[in-house]
Design an enzyme around this catalytic site. Structure first.
Site, PDB file in Angstrom:
ATOM      1  N   ASN A   7       0.877  -1.174   0.000  1.00 11.63           N
ATOM      2  CA  ASN A   7       0.000   0.000   0.000  1.00 11.63           C
ATOM      3  C   ASN A   7       0.911   1.220   0.000  1.00 11.63           C
ATOM      4  OD1 ASN A   7      -1.410   2.316   0.910  1.00 11.63           O
ATOM      5  ND2 ASN A   7      -3.046   1.047   1.737  1.00 11.63           N
ATOM      6  N   GLU A  34      -3.961   1.819  -2.847  1.00 10.67           N
ATOM      7  CA  GLU A  34      -4.057   3.255  -2.570  1.00 10.67           C
ATOM      8  C   GLU A  34      -3.175   4.067  -3.506  1.00 10.67           C
ATOM      9  OE1 GLU A  34      -4.315   3.842   2.046  1.00 10.67           O
ATOM     10  OE2 GLU A  34      -5.484   5.371   1.027  1.00 10.67           O
ATOM     11  N   ASP A 149      -4.039  -4.802   1.239  1.00  7.35           N
ATOM     12  CA  ASP A 149      -4.259  -4.178   2.542  1.00  7.35           C
ATOM     13  C   ASP A 149      -5.647  -4.594   3.003  1.00  7.35           C
ATOM     14  OD1 ASP A 149      -4.739  -2.605   4.719  1.00  7.35           O
ATOM     15  OD2 ASP A 149      -4.465  -0.683   3.686  1.00  7.35           O
ATOM     16  N   ASN A 151      -6.860  -4.338   6.100  1.00  9.52           N
ATOM     17  CA  ASN A 151      -7.395  -3.528   7.200  1.00  9.52           C
ATOM     18  C   ASN A 151      -8.036  -4.390   8.286  1.00  9.52           C
ATOM     19  OD1 ASN A 151      -6.790  -0.688   6.913  1.00  9.52           O
ATOM     20  ND2 ASN A 151      -8.004  -0.735   5.027  1.00  9.52           N
ATOM     21  N   ASP A 220      -1.436  -6.196   6.090  1.00 11.17           N
ATOM     22  CA  ASP A 220      -1.167  -6.459   4.671  1.00 11.17           C
ATOM     23  C   ASP A 220      -0.855  -7.948   4.531  1.00 11.17           C
ATOM     24  OD1 ASP A 220      -0.943  -3.565   3.398  1.00 11.17           O
ATOM     25  OD2 ASP A 220      -0.020  -3.533   5.392  1.00 11.17           O
ATOM     26  N   ASP A 249       2.969   4.720   4.803  1.00  9.87           N
ATOM     27  CA  ASP A 249       2.779   4.196   6.163  1.00  9.87           C
ATOM     28  C   ASP A 249       2.725   2.661   6.193  1.00  9.87           C
ATOM     29  OD1 ASP A 249       0.372   4.559   4.805  1.00  9.87           O
ATOM     30  OD2 ASP A 249      -0.749   5.248   6.554  1.00  9.87           O
ATOM     31  N   HIS A 250       2.776   2.035   5.011  1.00 10.74           N
ATOM     32  CA  HIS A 250       2.858   0.576   4.910  1.00 10.74           C
ATOM     33  C   HIS A 250       4.209   0.173   4.309  1.00 10.74           C
ATOM     34  CE1 HIS A 250      -1.624  -0.267   5.216  1.00 10.74           C
ATOM     35  NE2 HIS A 250      -1.626   1.028   4.962  1.00 10.74           N
TER      36      HIS A 250
END
Length: 260
Positions: A7, A34, A149, A151, A220, A249-250
């Site tokens: 991501n 994303e 991802d 989540n 992930d 951030d991933h």
DNA sequence: ATGGTCGATCCTCGA
């Protein structure tokens, strides 16, 4: 075959890092989430220069998923084929066949708050992924790798502080059950199969110095059908990519299979 | 150094 999920939190903001990472890590199939990009803006040329074909399913401001491959890119299909009439309103899943492996790049809805409309959308979305797999994949017979991802933190080892996250989105029984239904189809969470320890994460919030404090989650995932999972060589999180200038951030999750 | 996000968009929202 090296299959990666990442991501990137805006491909426009991350393109330089992604290009450098591809050159160093040499993935065979790179699935992005994303991208936050319209299809017209997707930099197919940048990946072609590196020797990769690419497919993108985007909408502009939010979401957006891509499959980038140097081992072929066929039968590209955005969205669900689960027998329902209503298309997914967001650009969150892209299927392609790469080097004989059916691959899906997925960006599961965040959920926002437990009980929120978006949380119900998240649960429905995972149900649609389940039904898409039942309809279109033969997991017992074929190599199928569903990444992205999710989540969702599958169990408490996947959360930096389970007490801090109690009752929050990403860890509820409903979300975990929706992922378990995919596992019950035969898909294998290859990272967890190979690594028992907690504290091994793929995402760290930008806020509050979460990364240097070790406050992350493993959301992930690389989910492989039995014929693919049986050929797993290694799998790890490239957490170095969370460091340095303008990281996502991933971090990428890299899985090597001896397929093909 | 004792704090503390980022990206896209349009100054707020989503993550």
């Amino acid at each position: 075959m090296r299959i990666v999920t990442w991501n990137v939190n805006s491909l426009k903001a991350r393109l330089g890092r992604v290009e450098a990472w591809i050159a160093a890590a040499e993935p065979d199939v790179l699935c992005l989430q994303e991208t936050k990009m319209a299809d017209e803006a997707f930099p197919h040329g940048a990946f072609a220069t590196l020797g990769y074909e690419s497919a993108h399913h985007g909408e502009g401001r939010w979401n957006g998923v891509a499959v980038i491959s140097r081992v072929g890119l066929d039968d590209v299909r955005p969205g669900f084929a689960d027998g329902r009439d209503d298309p997914d309103p967001d650009a969150r899943i892209l299927w392609a066949t790469c080097g004989g492996v059916r691959v899906a790049s997925c960006y599961i809805p965040n959920g926002r708050e437990v009980g929120h409309d978006h949380w119900h959308y998240k649960l429905d979305w995972l149900g649609r992924l389940h039904d898409d797999l039942v309809t279109n994949a033969d997991l017992a017979a074929d190599p199928v790798v569903v990444v992205g991802d999710f989540n969702v933190a599958i169990d408490d080892r996947d959360v930096w502080d389970p007490a801090a996250w109690e009752g929050a989105t990403h860890v509820t029984p409903e979300e975990r059950a929706a992922v378990q239904r995919l596992v019950d189809l035969g898909l294998v969470d290859v990272f967890r199969e190979r690594h028992d320890a907690g504290g091994l994460f793929s995402w760290w919030d930008y806020r509050d110095l979460a990364f240097p404090k070790g406050r992350g989650m493993r959301i992930d995932l690389v989910l492989a059908s039995p014929p693919a999972a049986a050929t797993l060589d290694f799998v790890f999180v490239d957490r170095n990519e969370r460091k340095g200038e303008k990281p996502s951030d991933h971090a990428p999750v890299i899985a090597d299979f001896t397929l093909g």
